[in-house]
Design a protein around this motif. Structure first.
Motif, short mmCIF file in Angstrom:
data_model
loop_
_atom_site.label_atom_id
_atom_site.label_comp_id
_atom_site.label_asym_id
_atom_site.label_seq_id
_atom_site.Cartn_x
_atom_site.Cartn_y
_atom_site.Cartn_z
N ALA A 33 0.83 -1.19 0.00
CA ALA A 33 0.00 0.00 0.00
C ALA A 33 0.87 1.25 0.00
CB ALA A 33 -0.92 0.01 1.22
N PRO A 34 0.66 2.18 -0.94
CA PRO A 34 1.40 3.45 -0.88
C PRO A 34 0.89 4.29 0.28
CG PRO A 34 -0.24 3.53 -2.62
CD PRO A 34 -0.25 2.13 -2.08
N SER A 35 1.81 4.96 0.97
CA SER A 35 1.39 5.78 2.11
C SER A 35 2.16 7.11 2.17
CB SER A 35 1.59 5.00 3.42
OG SER A 35 2.94 4.59 3.55
N GLU A 51 5.09 8.11 -2.61
CA GLU A 51 4.41 6.92 -3.13
C GLU A 51 3.03 7.27 -3.68
OE1 GLU A 51 6.45 3.67 -0.07
OE2 GLU A 51 4.54 4.62 0.43
N LEU A 52 2.34 8.19 -3.00
CA LEU A 52 1.03 8.62 -3.49
C LEU A 52 1.18 9.39 -4.80
CD1 LEU A 52 -0.55 9.73 -0.10
CD2 LEU A 52 -1.02 7.64 -1.38
N ALA A 53 2.24 10.19 -4.91
CA ALA A 53 2.50 10.90 -6.16
C ALA A 53 2.78 9.92 -7.29
CB ALA A 53 3.66 11.87 -5.99
N ALA A 54 3.47 8.82 -6.98
CA ALA A 54 3.75 7.80 -7.99
C ALA A 54 2.45 7.15 -8.46
CB ALA A 54 4.71 6.75 -7.43
N LEU A 55 1.49 6.97 -7.55
CA LEU A 55 0.20 6.41 -7.93
C LEU A 55 -0.53 7.36 -8.88
CD1 LEU A 55 -2.15 4.42 -7.71
CD2 LEU A 55 -2.83 5.57 -5.59
N THR A 67 -3.00 -3.78 -2.80
CA THR A 67 -2.49 -2.70 -1.94
C THR A 67 -2.85 -2.90 -0.48
OG1 THR A 67 -4.44 -1.34 -2.47
CG2 THR A 67 -2.45 -1.00 -3.81
N GLU A 68 -2.65 -4.17 -0.03
CA GLU A 68 -2.87 -4.53 1.38
C GLU A 68 -4.31 -4.25 1.82
OE1 GLU A 68 0.15 -2.75 3.82
OE2 GLU A 68 1.75 -3.28 2.42
N GLY A 69 -5.24 -4.29 0.88
CA GLY A 69 -6.65 -4.09 1.20
C GLY A 69 -7.09 -2.64 1.18
N ARG A 70 -6.18 -1.70 1.02
CA ARG A 70 -6.55 -0.28 1.00
C ARG A 70 -7.08 0.11 -0.38
NH1 ARG A 70 -4.78 2.08 5.61
NH2 ARG A 70 -3.22 0.88 6.79
N ALA A 71 -7.84 1.22 -0.41
CA ALA A 71 -8.39 1.71 -1.67
C ALA A 71 -8.06 3.20 -1.80
CB ALA A 71 -9.90 1.49 -1.71
N TYR A 72 -8.10 3.68 -3.06
CA TYR A 72 -7.65 5.05 -3.33
C TYR A 72 -8.58 5.72 -4.34
CZ TYR A 72 -3.48 3.42 -0.98
OH TYR A 72 -2.62 2.89 -0.06
N ILE A 89 -5.65 12.82 -3.10
CA ILE A 89 -5.73 11.36 -2.99
C ILE A 89 -6.40 11.04 -1.66
CG2 ILE A 89 -4.45 9.20 -2.88
CD1 ILE A 89 -2.33 10.42 -4.63
N VAL A 90 -7.53 10.35 -1.74
CA VAL A 90 -8.26 9.91 -0.55
C VAL A 90 -7.98 8.43 -0.37
CG1 VAL A 90 -10.50 9.70 0.57
CG2 VAL A 90 -10.06 11.64 -0.97
N GLU A 91 -7.40 8.09 0.78
CA GLU A 91 -7.05 6.69 1.09
C GLU A 91 -8.10 6.12 2.04
OE1 GLU A 91 -3.40 4.16 3.21
OE2 GLU A 91 -3.29 6.34 3.02
#
Length: 473
Positions: free
Chosen positions: A10-12, A16-20, A72-77, A132-134
């Motif tokens: 999971a990006p955090s 990492e969020l910018a890469a997403l 992504t370890e169960g997380r959503a974006y 980005i909303v995680e």
């Protein structure tokens, strides 16, 4: 083109969020999925934006835990301000203001768990802010989430789910799955694990100087017969010795023992002192090569095992509870070895045999008779009862992983697991920090926890570990 992003973790961090977000720019319209949605842009000060963001959060929060754990370890974006080939951006607002705008739609209590981050992104000479909303992974026991305010035809209390890149109301079987998710959480296993005996663990002292001292003792013991023989050669010994047995009459010991000569034979020594010294050095070299592989076996009888207690925290029965303990680092585990038992003709540890002592050897003439000279430990040949039971599975692969046999736990019962010897060598960290997990066939879920095992500051010397216990039979 396909989304170029690693979904195994999971990006955090902001980078990492910018890469997403950057990956979304290079994606195709078909790359929205069960864990990812994007919006080209939204005015974050308007109800329209709050509704769409809240709807996405609700949909992601209503996923099934086992179905999304691999993404992504169960997380959503939810990514706002970018879409494939277009960087439109958003005008950032204070996250507190965004929260206030979303709360009427998500509810004041028991909201899904989410967080918002703004990241700058530059593509094609354009720099813009992207929201980005995680959304946190769904969990067993989570209730179905729903919209708490009417908007644009959606009713208060309406449920949305995220399926195959789309957010929509659930079908009947999907609604049933949401209620099952909530029900399963109420029946998850709850146990605790703690150390109740055997701590602190004594490490084994294998420092270079300790190993050298042990090897020197092996050499000294092996050389004792040669030293004794050389001393006898240099001494002037009398050939006859007289004493008294209490009757006043002198006893001629050489004549007395000559009566037994007919039952013995003497094998002369054929090795030179130098050849014997070479045999001793070869023996010491083998000891130096073999001792590292014998530490665990020796520790099984000399190091006190740790005992763990498993506690049922529920007022319900737990059947077939399996506990797995993982201790990272230079750690080994072994089943304890009783210091009072021995299998026939078994060595304590598989150390090399020293050479036969130097000098002539006197043996009985019957030693060549088959079956005359048989070495059996005490109790050999007795019928030993065989107890059928399972033992912990131990995997010593650099670190150690121990899987204990399953146990049954009554409500709030405490059960001790099989003792295990934990083997560490100096220098050893204190405490050892391991992780454990427990499952049960009667309840869903997996309990995980941390186990800390203290290590003593008083190590056991290597020589003690490799020495046969005095009680060994």
């Amino acid at each position: 083109m396909a989304l170029n992003f690693d979904i195994s973790k999971a990006p955090s961090r902001p980078s990492e969020l910018a890469a997403l977000a950057d990956a979304v720019f290079d994606a195709s319209d078909a790359d929205e999925s069960v864990w990812l949605e994007w919006k080209s842009t939204l005015d974050l000060t308007k109800k329209h934006a709050w509704w769409h963001i809240a709807r996405a959060i609700i949909g992601f929060a209503n996923r099934m835990p086992d179905a999304v754990a691999r993404f992504t370890e169960g997380r959503a974006y939810l990514v706002v301000g970018i879409s494939p080939g277009a960087l439109t951006g958003v005008t950032p607002i204070d996250v507190v203001d965004l929260d206030q705008g979303l709360t009427p739609y998500l509810g004041k209590e028991d909201q899904p768990r989410w967080r918002a981050t703004f990241v700058p992104l530059t593509r094609g000479g354009v720099t813009a802010q992207v929201l980005i909303v995680e959304i946190d992974p769904p969990r067993w026991g989570d209730p179905p989430y729903y919209i708490c305010k009417e908007y644009d035809g959606a009713r208060d209390g309406e449920i949305f789910i995220r399926v195959n890149g789309a957010t929509r109301p659930p079908k009947s079987h999907e609604l049933k799955a949401l209620h099952e998710r909530f029900r399963r959480g109420a029946q998850e296993i709850q146990v605790e694990l703690r150390v109740v005996a055997g701590a602190p663990v004594q490490p084994i002292d294998t420092r270079l100087e300790v190993v050298d001292d042990w090897l020197a003792s092996r050499r000294r013991d092996a050389m004792a017969s040669l030293v004794s023989w050389e001393q006898k050669q240099a001494a002037d010994r009398p050939t006859r010795s007289y004493s008294s047995l209490g009757s006043g009459e002198p006893v001629d010991y050489p004549r007395l023992f000559s009566a037994f000569d007919q039952f013995t034979k003497t094998t002369p020594e054929t090795r030179t002192p130098e050849e014997y010294r070479q045999q001793v050095e070869a023996y010491v070299r083998k000891c130096a090569e073999r001792w590292p592989g014998l530490v665990v076996a020796g520790a099984a009888a000399h190091i006190a095992p740790i005992e763990l207690e498993l506690i049922n925290a529920l007022p319900a029965n737990l059947t077939d509870v399996e506990v797995e303990l993982y201790i990272p680092g230079d750690v080994h585990a072994v089943r304890p070895r009783s210091a009072r038992t021995q299998v026939a003709n078994e060595q304590f540890v598989d150390l090399p045999h020293p050479p036969l002592p130097y000098g002539p050897r006197v043996e009985s003439i019957f030693s060549d008779v088959p079956g005359y000279k048989v070495s059996r430990p005490l109790g050999y040949g007795l019928i030993q009862p065989q107890v059928s039971r399972s033992w912990p599975r131990i995997d010593n692969g650099g670190s150690t992983r121990i899987t204990f046999p399953v146990v049954h736990l009554r409500p709030h019962q405490q059960v001790r697991l099989d003792p295990i010897v934990v083997v560490v060598q100096t220098p050893a960290p204190s405490p050892l920090v391991g992780g454990w997990r427990a499952t049960s066939t009667s309840m869903d879920g997996t309990v995980v926890g941390e186990l800390r095992i203290s290590v003593s500051g008083e190590p056991v010397p290597l020589g003690t570990i490799l020495r046969k216990p005095d009680t060994w039979r």
